[in-house]
Design a protein around this motif. Structure first.
Motif, PDB file in Angstrom:
ATOM      1  N   SER A   1       0.823  -1.219   0.000  1.00 16.33           N
ATOM      2  CA  SER A   1       0.000   0.000   0.000  1.00 16.33           C
ATOM      3  C   SER A   1       0.853   1.263   0.000  1.00 16.33           C
ATOM      4  CB  SER A   1      -0.923   0.006   1.225  1.00 16.33           C
ATOM      5  OG  SER A   1      -1.848  -1.055   1.168  1.00 16.33           O
ATOM      6  N   VAL A   2       2.017   1.176   0.635  1.00 19.19           N
ATOM      7  CA  VAL A   2       2.906   2.341   0.715  1.00 19.19           C
ATOM      8  C   VAL A   2       3.527   2.657  -0.640  1.00 19.19           C
ATOM      9  CG1 VAL A   2       5.036   3.235   1.727  1.00 19.19           C
ATOM     10  CG2 VAL A   2       3.401   2.008   3.166  1.00 19.19           C
ATOM     11  N   VAL A   3       3.952   1.623  -1.371  1.00 19.13           N
ATOM     12  CA  VAL A   3       4.676   1.853  -2.622  1.00 19.13           C
ATOM     13  C   VAL A   3       3.742   2.082  -3.810  1.00 19.13           C
ATOM     14  CG1 VAL A   3       6.624   0.466  -1.835  1.00 19.13           C
ATOM     15  CG2 VAL A   3       4.849  -0.598  -3.250  1.00 19.13           C
ATOM     16  N   CYS A   4       2.462   1.746  -3.666  1.00 22.63           N
ATOM     17  CA  CYS A   4       1.530   1.896  -4.786  1.00 22.63           C
ATOM     18  C   CYS A   4       1.205   3.365  -5.020  1.00 22.63           C
ATOM     19  CB  CYS A   4       0.248   1.108  -4.516  1.00 22.63           C
ATOM     20  SG  CYS A   4      -0.962   1.256  -5.858  1.00 22.63           S
ATOM     21  N   THR A   5       1.535   3.862  -6.207  1.00 26.86           N
ATOM     22  CA  THR A   5       1.281   5.269  -6.524  1.00 26.86           C
ATOM     23  C   THR A   5      -0.184   5.532  -6.826  1.00 26.86           C
ATOM     24  OG1 THR A   5       1.822   4.839  -8.847  1.00 26.86           O
ATOM     25  CG2 THR A   5       3.606   5.608  -7.423  1.00 26.86           C
ATOM     26  N   LEU A   6      -0.973   4.480  -7.053  1.00 28.89           N
ATOM     27  CA  LEU A   6      -2.393   4.648  -7.372  1.00 28.89           C
ATOM     28  C   LEU A   6      -3.281   4.518  -6.141  1.00 28.89           C
ATOM     29  CD1 LEU A   6      -2.599   2.508 -10.647  1.00 28.89           C
ATOM     30  CD2 LEU A   6      -2.098   4.944 -10.392  1.00 28.89           C
ATOM     31  N   SER A   7      -2.718   4.061  -5.024  1.00 31.14           N
ATOM     32  CA  SER A   7      -3.501   3.822  -3.823  1.00 31.14           C
ATOM     33  C   SER A   7      -3.831   5.138  -3.122  1.00 31.14           C
ATOM     34  CB  SER A   7      -2.705   2.908  -2.880  1.00 31.14           C
ATOM     35  OG  SER A   7      -3.405   2.711  -1.672  1.00 31.14           O
ATOM     36  N   PRO A   8      -5.129   5.469  -2.935  1.00 29.13           N
ATOM     37  CA  PRO A   8      -5.497   6.732  -2.270  1.00 29.13           C
ATOM     38  C   PRO A   8      -5.251   6.667  -0.769  1.00 29.13           C
ATOM     39  CG  PRO A   8      -7.463   5.451  -2.759  1.00 29.13           C
ATOM     40  CD  PRO A   8      -6.313   4.704  -3.375  1.00 29.13           C
ATOM     41  N   ASP A   9      -4.946   7.794  -0.179  1.00 30.12           N
ATOM     42  CA  ASP A   9      -4.640   7.842   1.253  1.00 30.12           C
ATOM     43  C   ASP A   9      -5.837   7.445   2.119  1.00 30.12           C
ATOM     44  OD1 ASP A   9      -2.100   8.680   0.662  1.00 30.12           O
ATOM     45  OD2 ASP A   9      -2.557  10.821   0.860  1.00 30.12           O
ATOM     46  N   HIS A  10      -7.038   7.809   1.673  1.00 30.95           N
ATOM     47  CA  HIS A  10      -8.214   7.550   2.504  1.00 30.95           C
ATOM     48  C   HIS A  10      -8.704   6.104   2.399  1.00 30.95           C
ATOM     49  CE1 HIS A  10      -9.958   8.362  -1.473  1.00 30.95           C
ATOM     50  NE2 HIS A  10     -11.006   7.679  -1.072  1.00 30.95           N
ATOM     51  N   ALA A  11      -8.281   5.390   1.370  1.00 30.17           N
ATOM     52  CA  ALA A  11      -8.694   3.991   1.205  1.00 30.17           C
ATOM     53  C   ALA A  11      -7.575   3.207   0.531  1.00 30.17           C
ATOM     54  CB  ALA A  11      -9.984   3.906   0.391  1.00 30.17           C
TER      55      ALA A  11
END
Length: 364
Positions: free
Chosen positions: A35-45
């Motif tokens: 989740s940390v390295v994923c550039t597409l993962s939004p902070d809220h979810a």
């Protein structure tokens, strides 16, 4: 004190995910690196950490309507950085195939075409259908003139009517599956403006803007982009030519200098280059190759077969290479049939499901 929550793991679902390419699912120990390295993962979810634990527990009901499994483009950043080799990208790929099967209408086709035997039946059905159609052609009835045209084997009006009717049925199947999917998205809390969100979602997919943010596998980015635009070009030309010929405003075969023919050949070349990049990427990597399933291979190889055979038959016709031009054309039609009929139930469906998920989640 919070209320207790009863979890009911679906063991069959876990087994399906593992067998569908997510075989390293159980290696995940929730470190959250993905989740940390994923550039597409939004902070809220953030994803894919939450989805990995739900998949481990077999919480199918919480995953099928989760837009996150479609917001992932399987670029490989999380898989590359995972310290345990859990390959979250492959797990998400397996979850997407499960979602397509889950929402399929009719469900029996979704289940059938998720298995190798079902895919074999699909090709066999196409072979029988076009074998029967050829019986009505001038060539088989001995009334064909030596024009070296494919209409000698398959009467053009019959062929066009068949494919347009088939397209209508497939649109109904797609629409039914997407309606069920939309309801599941809403139930999971994805409350973005669906209709208004479709335009920016389509624009994002056409440009692959989100996919372009991924850093690990640039080859897949270019392969996807070339395949998408090449396929769209071919679909546009095929639709225009089909409508105009049925209306009596156009005659085929088109001259090689016809703008529509030039666009078709350029689109075909782009799509072939794209799908070969994607196949080469998967074949070169032994881990990817081992994790790949019939669901992964079917779309890529069938599309490659359609594109290559389409290029070959036009040169065979120009060379008046009888009977090979008719033989390859028959194979070409069988492959198109398999690609069309399998569209709502195979990896082809990613385009529609991902678009709707991006719009509903407001992630464009």
């Amino acid at each position: 004190m919070s209320d207790a929550v009863l979890l009911q793991p679906d063991v069959r679902f876990i087994r399906s995910v593992v067998n569908g390419g997510g075989g390293d699912l159980k290696k995940c120990y929730q470190c959250a690196t993905c989740s940390v390295v994923c550039t597409l993962s939004p902070d809220h979810a953030p994803f894919p950490r939450r989805q990995m634990i739900r998949a481990q527990w077999g919480l199918k009901g919480q995953l099928m309507g989760d837009p996150a499994i479609w917001l992932c483009h399987n670029c490989g950043d999380c898989t590359t950085r995972c310290p345990r080799g859990a390959r979250p990208g492959d797990v998400f790929g397996a979850l997407r195939s499960e979602a397509i099967k889950h929402f399929a209408i009719p469900g029996v086709l979704g289940s059938l075409l998720s298995r190798p035997a079902g895919l074999a039946v699909l090709f066999l059905a196409g072979a029988v259908a076009f074998g029967l159609l050829s019986l009505s052609g001038p060539l088989m009835q001995g009334t064909a003139e030596p024009r070296f045209e494919f209409a000698d084997m398959f009467p053009l009006p019959v062929l066009e009517a068949f494919f347009f009717a088939l397209s209508g049925l497939l649109l109904i199947a797609f629409a039914g599956g997407l309606v069920r999917f939309t309801r599941a998205l809403r139930a999971s809390g994805a409350d973005g403006p669906l209709i208004a969100g479709l335009i920016p979602a389509v624009a994002a997919i056409l440009t692959h803007r989100r996919f372009g943010q991924c850093g690990t596998e640039r080859t897949r980015f270019y392969g996807h982009l070339a395949t998408l635009w090449g396929f769209l070009g071919l679909a546009a030309v095929g639709t225009v030519v089909g409508v105009l010929t049925m209306a009596g405003l156009l005659e085929t075969p088109l001259a090689q200098t016809n703008p529509l023919k030039i666009l078709a050949n350029a689109s075909g070349a782009a799509a072939i280059a794209g799908v070969m990049l994607l196949l080469g990427d998967r074949l070169r990597d032994p881990v990817k190759r081992a994790a790949s399933t019939p669901f992964d291979w079917f779309f890529a190889w069938t599309l490659a077969g359609v594109l290559v055979s389409g290029m070959v038959i036009q040169f065979l016709r120009l060379a008046e290479a009888v009977p090979w031009m008719y033989v390859v054309y028959y194979v070409h039609l069988v492959l198109i049939f398999a690609l069309f009929v399998g569209a709502p139930y195979t990896k082809f469906a990613h385009l529609a499901y991902r678009t709707v998920a991006m719009a509903a989640a407001g992630r464009t």
